[in-house]
Design an enzyme around this catalytic site. Sequence first.
Site, PDB file in Angstrom:
ATOM      1  N   CYS A 282     -10.654   9.486   8.657  1.00  0.00           N
ATOM      2  CA  CYS A 282      -9.426   8.974   7.936  1.00  0.00           C
ATOM      3  C   CYS A 282      -8.230   9.892   8.631  1.00  0.00           C
ATOM      4  O   CYS A 282      -8.382  11.274   8.374  1.00  0.00           O
ATOM      5  CB  CYS A 282      -9.224   9.041   6.436  1.00  0.00           C
ATOM      6  SG  CYS A 282      -7.447   8.915   5.864  1.00  0.00           S
TER       7      CYS A 282
ATOM      8  N   CYS B  43       0.926  -1.013   0.067  1.00  0.00           N
ATOM      9  CA  CYS B  43      -0.050  -0.114   0.011  1.00  0.00           C
ATOM     10  C   CYS B  43       0.917   1.087   0.246  1.00  0.00           C
ATOM     11  O   CYS B  43       1.565   1.423   1.158  1.00  0.00           O
ATOM     12  CB  CYS B  43      -0.981  -0.086   1.255  1.00  0.00           C
ATOM     13  SG  CYS B  43      -1.990   1.469   1.460  1.00  0.00           S
TER      14      CYS B  43
ATOM     15  N   CYS C 108      -3.083  14.952   3.092  1.00  0.00           N
ATOM     16  CA  CYS C 108      -4.165  14.954   2.149  1.00  0.00           C
ATOM     17  C   CYS C 108      -5.113  16.096   2.488  1.00  0.00           C
ATOM     18  O   CYS C 108      -5.308  16.449   3.597  1.00  0.00           O
ATOM     19  CB  CYS C 108      -5.028  13.359   2.546  1.00  0.00           C
ATOM     20  SG  CYS C 108      -6.303  13.164   1.464  1.00  0.00           S
TER      21      CYS C 108
ATOM     22  N   CYS D 243      -5.653   1.016   7.416  1.00  0.00           N
ATOM     23  CA  CYS D 243      -6.537   1.725   6.653  1.00  0.00           C
ATOM     24  C   CYS D 243      -6.834   3.049   7.386  1.00  0.00           C
ATOM     25  O   CYS D 243      -7.702   2.775   8.418  1.00  0.00           O
ATOM     26  CB  CYS D 243      -7.576   0.861   5.862  1.00  0.00           C
ATOM     27  SG  CYS D 243      -8.579   2.126   4.763  1.00  0.00           S
TER      28      CYS D 243
ATOM     29  N   CYS E  72     -11.672  13.751   4.827  1.00  0.00           N
ATOM     30  CA  CYS E  72     -12.506  12.619   5.171  1.00  0.00           C
ATOM     31  C   CYS E  72     -12.352  12.394   6.706  1.00  0.00           C
ATOM     32  O   CYS E  72     -11.419  12.261   7.259  1.00  0.00           O
ATOM     33  CB  CYS E  72     -12.492  11.354   4.425  1.00  0.00           C
ATOM     34  SG  CYS E  72     -12.331  11.454   2.671  1.00  0.00           S
TER      35      CYS E  72
END
Length: 351
Positions: A116, A102, A109, A336, A113
Amino acid sequence: QELVHFLTGKMASVKPFHFKQLWAWMFRALERDFDAMSNLPASLREELNAHACLDEVDMVRAVQAGDGTHKLVFRLESGGEVESVVIPSTHSNRASVRHTLCISSQVGCAMNCQFCYTARMGLWQHLAAGEIVDQVVHAQRWLRDRGEAPVRNVVFMGMGEPLHNPDNVIQACRILCDPQGLAFSPKKVTVSTSGLVPEIRRYLRETSSNLAVSLNATTDEVRSQIMPINRKHNLVDLLGALEEEYRRPARRKSKVLFEYVMLRGVNDSMRDAERLLKLTANIPSKVNLVPFNGHDGSDMVSSESSHVACFRNYLNSRGLVCTVRESKGSDGMSACGQLGKGLSKRAFLKQ
């Protein structure tokens, strides 16, 4: 082409046939040292040492989680750091371990979101194509040096929104899939996006690699709350674009992977399952349910595993292929939605 342009502009001793030789040393042999490239003339190796370097990122540490997942931390020339995750897996019919890598496409980022950790960091830096590919090169070397099986699948699901950095991500996909280089099958490379519609169309037309879409809600109201990008590209726009693109001959044999983070009381009702079935009815697709991985600053909670199973079974029973992602690496902040923990923006800005 970039390699050809660089070499011809910098090095007097380079010949046309040297380009493929150097490319093979870099991406097939994974060589660390120009001096070890024995079929290149000594004069060219001297010029390469003077004007070029093989690595665009430096691997500074590997952090192991209890399940065997490893987070690899890389330092950039800018002073920033990014993280990749080596995920081991075994197949019921095979004794050998296979690895998925990954990788990251940005430092931080911009998507914000709410589930996350990385997406709430803000965007610090786009990665160049070489910095993206170099994560794969380092991981392959690291596994080889440990006597382990190489990476078989590459997923752009690390730090960053890949299609917010489309030029470099598309170029990286081309390098990863070059048959004379790292030689990944396009079907073994997957780019995940939160839903940037124009960039999705471009990516699907300029590459043959897979697409994953982080969907995570079945109404615009909920999706806009947890994924602000939905206020710009709503579900009608997003799903309409996917329906159109996957009708094109080049994509008719492909499927979209819809990722769906299961959030208790937010998006996990059986009514959501019913809507999800309808939303995806005209798109060749499969669904991957993702248990939410907690982190500092979030009050969201993952759905109960029994409820996730019911959600999955409902979709499967009605013909939509649905799986549940096994959460790996959470105790090392490698799972994740957890990447970026411990990286310092202040230290980055001082560089």
